[in-house]
Design an enzyme around this catalytic site. Structure first.
Site, PDB file in Angstrom:
ATOM      1  N   HIS A 195      -8.085   0.526  13.823  1.00 51.74           N
ATOM      2  CA  HIS A 195      -6.789   0.421  14.503  1.00 51.74           C
ATOM      3  C   HIS A 195      -6.513  -0.962  15.076  1.00 51.74           C
ATOM      4  O   HIS A 195      -5.411  -1.488  14.970  1.00 51.74           O
ATOM      5  CB  HIS A 195      -6.711   1.463  15.627  1.00 51.74           C
ATOM      6  CG  HIS A 195      -6.432   2.833  15.104  1.00 51.74           C
ATOM      7  ND1 HIS A 195      -6.833   3.976  15.751  1.00 51.74           N
ATOM      8  CD2 HIS A 195      -5.802   3.231  13.994  1.00 51.74           C
ATOM      9  CE1 HIS A 195      -6.455   5.026  15.044  1.00 51.74           C
ATOM     10  NE2 HIS A 195      -5.831   4.598  13.976  1.00 51.74           N
ATOM     11  N   GLU A 440      -1.896   8.586  -9.157  1.00 52.53           N
ATOM     12  CA  GLU A 440      -3.069   8.138  -8.401  1.00 52.53           C
ATOM     13  C   GLU A 440      -4.312   8.925  -8.792  1.00 52.53           C
ATOM     14  O   GLU A 440      -5.380   8.730  -8.226  1.00 52.53           O
ATOM     15  CB  GLU A 440      -2.811   8.208  -6.894  1.00 52.53           C
ATOM     16  CG  GLU A 440      -2.263   9.531  -6.387  1.00 52.53           C
ATOM     17  CD  GLU A 440      -1.920   9.494  -4.886  1.00 52.53           C
ATOM     18  OE1 GLU A 440      -2.221   8.513  -4.199  1.00 52.53           O
ATOM     19  OE2 GLU A 440      -1.347  10.494  -4.424  1.00 52.53           O
ATOM     20  N   ASP A 464      -5.787   5.347  -4.180  1.00 54.82           N
ATOM     21  CA  ASP A 464      -6.471   6.543  -4.664  1.00 54.82           C
ATOM     22  C   ASP A 464      -6.883   6.411  -6.125  1.00 54.82           C
ATOM     23  O   ASP A 464      -7.936   6.910  -6.525  1.00 54.82           O
ATOM     24  CB  ASP A 464      -5.576   7.775  -4.476  1.00 54.82           C
ATOM     25  CG  ASP A 464      -5.674   8.310  -3.058  1.00 54.82           C
ATOM     26  OD1 ASP A 464      -6.814   8.490  -2.585  1.00 54.82           O
ATOM     27  OD2 ASP A 464      -4.637   8.524  -2.421  1.00 54.82           O
ATOM     28  N   CYS A 511       2.670   1.237  -5.220  1.00 56.52           N
ATOM     29  CA  CYS A 511       2.826   1.270  -3.761  1.00 56.52           C
ATOM     30  C   CYS A 511       1.481   1.254  -3.045  1.00 56.52           C
ATOM     31  O   CYS A 511       1.421   1.395  -1.833  1.00 56.52           O
ATOM     32  CB  CYS A 511       3.655   2.473  -3.331  1.00 56.52           C
ATOM     33  SG  CYS A 511       2.893   4.055  -3.722  1.00 56.52           S
TER      34      CYS A 511
END
Ligand code: PEP
Ligand code: MG
Length: 591
Positions: A195, A440, A464, A511
């Site tokens: 994070h 994916e 993925d 993407c």
């Protein structure tokens, strides 16, 4: 390892996770661990320790809500979500009850809070789930905040601009430091998806992660030079090294300025071959930042935020508003691709009651949820139809994790059922919904020609597709060396997807993170991809890299990349091309 791009040389500030209990970070170069009193008097623990804990927890919750609001104002929806979640943790009855029970058993109040937070963190960390494991650090951070408030002390801060060195840095520290005080972040632990690192990337602060042994090695050092793009760190650099890093920083600043000057131009090569540059967003609060970055639309609107941190699934009415806001922000001329909820894998939802799985990434994820939770996807599709009708746009929707033709057909059926249900309610409706699939899963790439016959577009999820092609769990840092989407095995599948799509005349987008890496973007465009969708912050670099080359150079790059035998060789080919054309385009951390 690279975390967030940028180069800096500066004094060291050691963050030691201080709670005001004696572990103040020490700093060099004149900075010191400032430990100011938060108020004139600290709360009186002795009189009613349980009440002191609850009061401090309430205050911590309010502070974290304020941080979330500040992030939202900055257009950083993802980061706002981190602090929203922390605000909930701060007032979580289980955490507070455990802390109070500790006090009642005779423990010190601050130690009880720390122990309760540590226990909650340990429970989270033990879960085989990347997102939840990341929250373990967040809950410890919340515990430290409550203790600081109980002790009446403010957070340790450097008193001069400095580079933070730590095992790990809580996101709230990175967010709360006054702008300009944090020059960089060098972490012994962490990952490119931690994070604090995501946050630093958003704030434009360089970060290096996974620097094993750094804290000990930094022992008596006072200065550090770091390059967040290459992951290089130099402790106490000599004058020549300092000059070298300063030169890199100046070159990077010049490159960024030049790249930013192209903003507002559509994506195109030097000789005019077009690629559409789109943004990935995680919620309506990120729309403005994407538009400012020159995004030509949204290629991936991740909708999981609506489903996380809740006790039950969002209703249709609750979903309409955020979708409508994004559609209206981009208007009828710019496409917005809404991705159906990608739940499962590393994003579990307790309220769905899904059975625990030994291999969640190979489990009941995304479109596969339709088997047991069809209404979840049906509700989302009805909300998208309604929102598009109200905004007056033609929506684009895609399903993640499509594996077979039956999955694609299921998506079309769900779409049509949802339209019929909304039409029956008399709402205004667009005539159609552009309906695509994420490619994916290798099976979908291999069956691209057949799938292209039934859907309107493809969007390749290289994150993925890489994990499934190379059989390497994307959340396992030990396998990071296998997670470069520029591996020729992945690129050959991308080429197969483009060939399948071309046969049916449908567009192909990418993407995954690779689309936001200038080197990756060049290779993908060379392979014939029509659209690239990436974080808004990556678009300048990608646009500049593409503008510096010709279509013939990209075709040659793709040809050689397909013939390569590993990802490193492909990276080298793309880097060489950029060097040959003299492009300043920054080659950022790999995706
Ligand atoms: C991908 O897999 O490349 C992708 C864009 O989706 P996510 O990262 O959300 O799984
Ligand atoms: Mg994916």
């Amino acid at each position: 390892m690279p975390g967030a791009g940028g180069v800096v040389v500066g004094p060291i500030w050691r963050y030691a996770g201080g709670t005001g209990g004696g572990t103040a970070g020490s700093t060099a170069a004149g900075a010191h661990g400032a430990r100011a009193r938060a108020g004139t008097e600290g709360p009186d623990h002795a009189a009613d320790p349980a009440a002191a804990i609850r009061a401090a927890a309430d205050e911590a919750g309010s502070q974290l809500e304020a941080l979330a609001a500040r992030m939202r104002d900055l257009g950083r929806g993802d980061e706002a979500g981190i602090f929203d979640a922390q605000a909930m943790m701060a007032t979580d009855p289980e955490l507070l009850d455990a802390a109070v029970a500790g006090v009642q058993a005779g423990a010190d109040p601050a130690a009880s809070v720390t122990a309760a937070a540590a226990a909650a963190a340990a429970t989270l960390a033990a879960l085989p789930d990347e997102l939840l494991a990341a929250r373990a650090a967040d809950v410890r951070d919340v515990g430290a905040r409550i203790v600081r408030l109980m002790n009446g002390v403010a957070m340790d801060l450097p008193d001069a601009p400095a580079v933070a060195i730590a095992d790990d840095l809580p996101p709230s520290v990175a967010a709360e430091l006054p702008p300009g005080l944090l020059l960089g972040i060098a972490l012994e632990g962490g990952s490119a998806t931690a994070h604090a690192v995501i946050l630093s990337r958003g704030l434009g602060i360089p970060a290096v992660v996974g620097a094993t042994g750094l804290v000990a090695a930094a022992g008596g050092a006072t200065t550090i030079a770091m390059d967040g793009e290459t992951g290089e760190l130099v402790l106490d650099p000599d004058p020549a090294e300092t000059a070298e890093f300063a030169g890199r920083a100046a070159a990077l600043a010049a490159r960024r300025l030049a790249a930013a000057s192209l903003r507002g131009r559509p994506g195109a090569t030097a000789d005019g071959a077009r690629v559409v540059l789109l943004a990935n967003i995680g919620g309506p609060d990120e729309a403005a930042r994407a538009i400012d970055a020159g995004a030509e639309g949204v290629g991936l609107f991740r909708t999981e935020f609506l489903f996380m941190k809740r006790q039950s699934a969002p209703t249709e009415a609750e979903q309409v508003e955020p979708y409508r806001r994004v559609f209206e922000a981009f208007g009828p001329e710019r496409q917005v691709v809404v991705r159906l909820a990608d739940i499962g894998g590393d994003k579990g939802l307790p309220y769905l009651g899904l059975a625990p799985e030994a291999n969640p990434f190979l489990g009941v994820r995304a479109i596969r949820l339709a088997a047991g939770s069809r209404e979840l996807l049906a509700t989302q599709l009805r909300a998208i139809w309604r929102a598009a009708g109200r905004a007056g746009v033609t929506p684009s929707v895609m399903a993640p994790m499509v594996t077979t033709l039956a999955d694609a057909q299921l998506l079309l059926d769900l779409r049509d059922e949802a339209r019929a249900a909304v039409a029956a309610s008399g709402e205004p409706l667009p005539a159609r919904m552009e309906t695509g699939i994420m490619v994916e899963v290798p099976s979908a790439a291999i069956m691209a020609a057949e799938l292209a016959g039934v859907v309107d577009f493809f969007s390749i999820g290289t994150n993925d597709l890489t994990q499934y092609t190379l059989a390497a769990d994307r959340s396992n840092p030990a396998l990071a060396y296998l997670q470069d989407a520029l591996h020729p095995a992945v690129l050959r599948l991308v080429a197969a997807v483009v060939a399948g799509a071309d046969g049916a005349g449908i567009p192909v987008a990418v993407c995954g993170e690779l689309a936001g890496d200038p080197l990756g973007a060049l290779v993908l465009m060379g392979l014939g991809v029509d659209e690239l969708s990436a974080d808004a912050g990556s678009l300048d670099g990608v646009r500049a890299a593409i503008a510096s080359v010709t279509r013939a150079q990209l075709a040659e790059l793709a040809r050689r990349a397909l013939a390569a035998t590993d990802a490193a060789a492909v990276r080298l080919l793309a880097r060489d091309l950029l060097a040959r054309v003299g492009s300043g385009a920054a080659a950022g951390p790999r995706g």
